[in-house]
Design an enzyme around this catalytic site. Structure first.
Site, PDB file in Angstrom:
ATOM      1  N   HIS A  56       0.855  -1.344  -0.098  1.00  0.00           N
ATOM      2  CA  HIS A  56      -0.010  -0.020  -0.108  1.00  0.00           C
ATOM      3  C   HIS A  56       0.939   1.451   0.022  1.00  0.00           C
ATOM      4  CE1 HIS A  56      -3.829  -2.203   1.700  1.00  0.00           C
ATOM      5  NE2 HIS A  56      -3.367  -2.649   0.460  1.00  0.00           N
ATOM      6  N   GLU A  58       1.428   3.549   1.984  1.00  0.00           N
ATOM      7  CA  GLU A  58       2.117   4.014   3.316  1.00  0.00           C
ATOM      8  C   GLU A  58       3.448   3.279   3.563  1.00  0.00           C
ATOM      9  OE1 GLU A  58      -2.382   3.833   4.523  1.00  0.00           O
ATOM     10  OE2 GLU A  58      -1.220   3.069   2.985  1.00  0.00           O
ATOM     11  N   CYS A  90      -1.633  -1.333   7.521  1.00  0.00           N
ATOM     12  CA  CYS A  90      -0.762  -0.086   7.478  1.00  0.00           C
ATOM     13  C   CYS A  90      -0.495   0.435   8.712  1.00  0.00           C
ATOM     14  CB  CYS A  90      -1.111   0.688   6.367  1.00  0.00           C
ATOM     15  SG  CYS A  90      -0.810  -0.073   4.616  1.00  0.00           S
ATOM     16  N   ALA A 168     -27.163   8.400 -33.776  1.00  0.00           N
ATOM     17  CA  ALA A 168     -26.646   7.608 -35.057  1.00  0.00           C
ATOM     18  C   ALA A 168     -27.940   7.834 -35.930  1.00  0.00           C
ATOM     19  CB  ALA A 168     -26.802   6.051 -34.843  1.00  0.00           C
ATOM     20  N   ALA A 170     -30.732   6.822 -38.940  1.00  0.00           N
ATOM     21  CA  ALA A 170     -31.783   6.119 -38.811  1.00  0.00           C
ATOM     22  C   ALA A 170     -31.236   4.661 -39.120  1.00  0.00           C
ATOM     23  CB  ALA A 170     -32.872   6.271 -39.699  1.00  0.00           C
ATOM     24  N   TRP A 176     -17.932   7.855 -37.560  1.00  0.00           N
ATOM     25  CA  TRP A 176     -17.455   8.329 -36.230  1.00  0.00           C
ATOM     26  C   TRP A 176     -18.311   9.783 -36.092  1.00  0.00           C
ATOM     27  CZ3 TRP A 176     -15.479   5.384 -32.727  1.00  0.00           C
ATOM     28  CH2 TRP A 176     -14.483   4.139 -33.270  1.00  0.00           C
ATOM     29  N   ARG A 213      -7.502   0.515 -26.523  1.00  0.00           N
ATOM     30  CA  ARG A 213      -6.805   0.403 -27.457  1.00  0.00           C
ATOM     31  C   ARG A 213      -5.671   1.387 -27.027  1.00  0.00           C
ATOM     32  NH1 ARG A 213     -11.853   0.408 -30.058  1.00  0.00           N
ATOM     33  NH2 ARG A 213     -11.974   2.646 -30.366  1.00  0.00           N
ATOM     34  N   GLU A 306     -21.339   1.741 -21.757  1.00  0.00           N
ATOM     35  CA  GLU A 306     -21.265   2.193 -23.279  1.00  0.00           C
ATOM     36  C   GLU A 306     -22.235   1.343 -24.106  1.00  0.00           C
ATOM     37  OE1 GLU A 306     -17.622   3.404 -25.293  1.00  0.00           O
ATOM     38  OE2 GLU A 306     -16.508   2.388 -23.698  1.00  0.00           O
ATOM     39  N   GLY A 308     -26.589   1.700 -26.319  1.00  0.00           N
ATOM     40  CA  GLY A 308     -27.538   2.426 -26.948  1.00  0.00           C
ATOM     41  C   GLY A 308     -28.661   2.996 -26.461  1.00  0.00           C
TER      42      GLY A 308
END
Length: 378
Positions: A56, A58, A90, A168, A170, A176, A213, A306, A308
């Site tokens: 940890h 400390e 600790c 988005a 239709a 992007w 990524r 994440e 819709g």
């Protein structure tokens, strides 16, 4: 306490918080913690918790301080632990080192600690104080605190939209909406999260993998931050109520995943290296509150949602979202494009209120961080 002491306490605690932030990507399921040891106005030791199972903050600071820790003051962003876990307590290490004073930003809400660390120090004759820059310390570990205090993780919903609130076309086309800088910010949100939660509809629409990524993180390769961000892979959780996503999809090829469904168990998932969890709720849907409680039991602190309009809307309607991160692009997608949330509302009185806590440019886009004004559900 004199005003001079208060100023010095805040100064050194700010440095401890700066150290704690170094563990932003790597401490799961533990909290991010930093420590500074000061003796006669000189910083003699610094440390931060890097990852679970390792020393940890400390301990790192005490090792650096050596004998100079005797009679010193230790500033810690979270109450020192008092129990034996993967590492020794600790609080005991600070006592043995001969530290004269310990200042904690806040008490640890973990039931295994919960004031016991500070009490052990006080019983050993160490002067203790707590509450210095507590708001900043709490903001650093929202997921750990939510899990310890309420038994559920902190849910952060990420949404990308146009100026007219569309996500988005239709047809489902969405790559992007935002630019590279915004996508880098999202990658960093993924990297800091315990897990990334998405839906079959979102994965099918974007052929998504939901991985971190490294090339898009936007972190300096000459620092440890990039290495730590890539040293731990956030778990990927897919809500697929009807098991629509084929096992040969890129999402499954990217590595083991947890699939949550409302249907019966299917042995094909385990055979392919994935875990299938059956959590039926109402109307053939997954029981979302039960899912959050289960993920908390597994040690999940922060969840990045994440997905819709459907799944995010379901979380929102149940009051399960703690924070919205909206990435807004300077474009219009038109009235036929898909909405941000699937949340049918008929009256202004029913419209949920959000408090905007941050708004800033991210490349050519804007990021808006907002929180519900009412307490989230459990």
């Amino acid at each position: 306490m004199s005003s001079q002491t208060a100023i010095l306490d805040a100064h050194y605690m700010a440095r401890a918080l700066e150290l704690a932030r170094k563990g932003l990507y790597s401490t799961h399921p533990n909290p991010r913690v930093g420590c500074v040891i000061v003796n006669q106005g000189e910083v003699v030791g610094e440390g931060w918790h890097v990852r679970a199972g390792e020393p940890h903050a400390e301990v790192h600071a005490l090792r650096q301080a050596g004998e100079r820790a005797r009679g010193a003051c230790a500033y810690v962003t979270l109450e020192p632990c008092s129990h034996h876990g993967r590492t020794p307590p600790c609080a005991e290490a600070l006592v043995q080192a001969g530290v004269a004073r310990v200042v904690a930003a806040m008490q640890d809400p973990n039931p295994q600690v919960a004031g016991r660390g500070l009490r052990r120090l006080a019983e050993a004759g160490v002067e203790v104080a707590s509450g210095v820059l507590e708001a900043e310390a709490r903001a650093l570990n929202p997921g750990f605190l939510k899990r310890m205090e309420h038994g559920v993780p902190f849910v952060r919903a990420k949404l990308a939209m146009s100026l007219d609130g569309r996500t988005a076309m239709a047809s489902g086309e969405s790559q992007w909406i935002t630019g590279a800088a915004a996508r880098g910010a999202v990658q960093r949100l993924r990297a800091r999260s315990s897990l990334v939660l998405t839906s079959a509809q979102s994965v099918l629409a974007d052929n998504a993998r939901m991985t971190v990524r490294g090339a898009e993180l936007g972190l300096d390769p000459d620092t440890t931050a990039l290495a730590l961000a890539l040293s731990r892979t956030p778990q990927r959780v897919l809500i697929d109520g009807r098991l629509r996503l084929p096992l040969d999809a890129p999402f499954f090829q990217a590595g083991p995943a947890l699939v949550v469904t409302a249907l019966a168990a299917d042995p094909r998932y385990a055979a392919a290296g994935h875990e299938l969890l059956v959590l039926p709720g109402n109307d053939g849907q997954v029981d979302l509150p039960a899912l959050l409680r289960l993920l908390a039991e597994r040690g999940a602190n922060e969840i990045l949602l994440e997905a819709g309009a459907g799944l995010v809307g379901a979380f929102a309607q149940l009051g399960l979202i703690d924070e919205y991160q909206l990435f807004v692009a300077g474009t219009f997608l038109g009235s036929q494009a898909r909405p941000l949330l699937d949340w049918p509302l008929e009256r202004m009185a029913d419209a949920p209120r959000l408090k905007i806590i941050e708004m800033r440019a991210v490349g050519d886009d804007w990021r808006v961080i907002a929180i519900p004004t009412s307490a989230p559900g459990v």
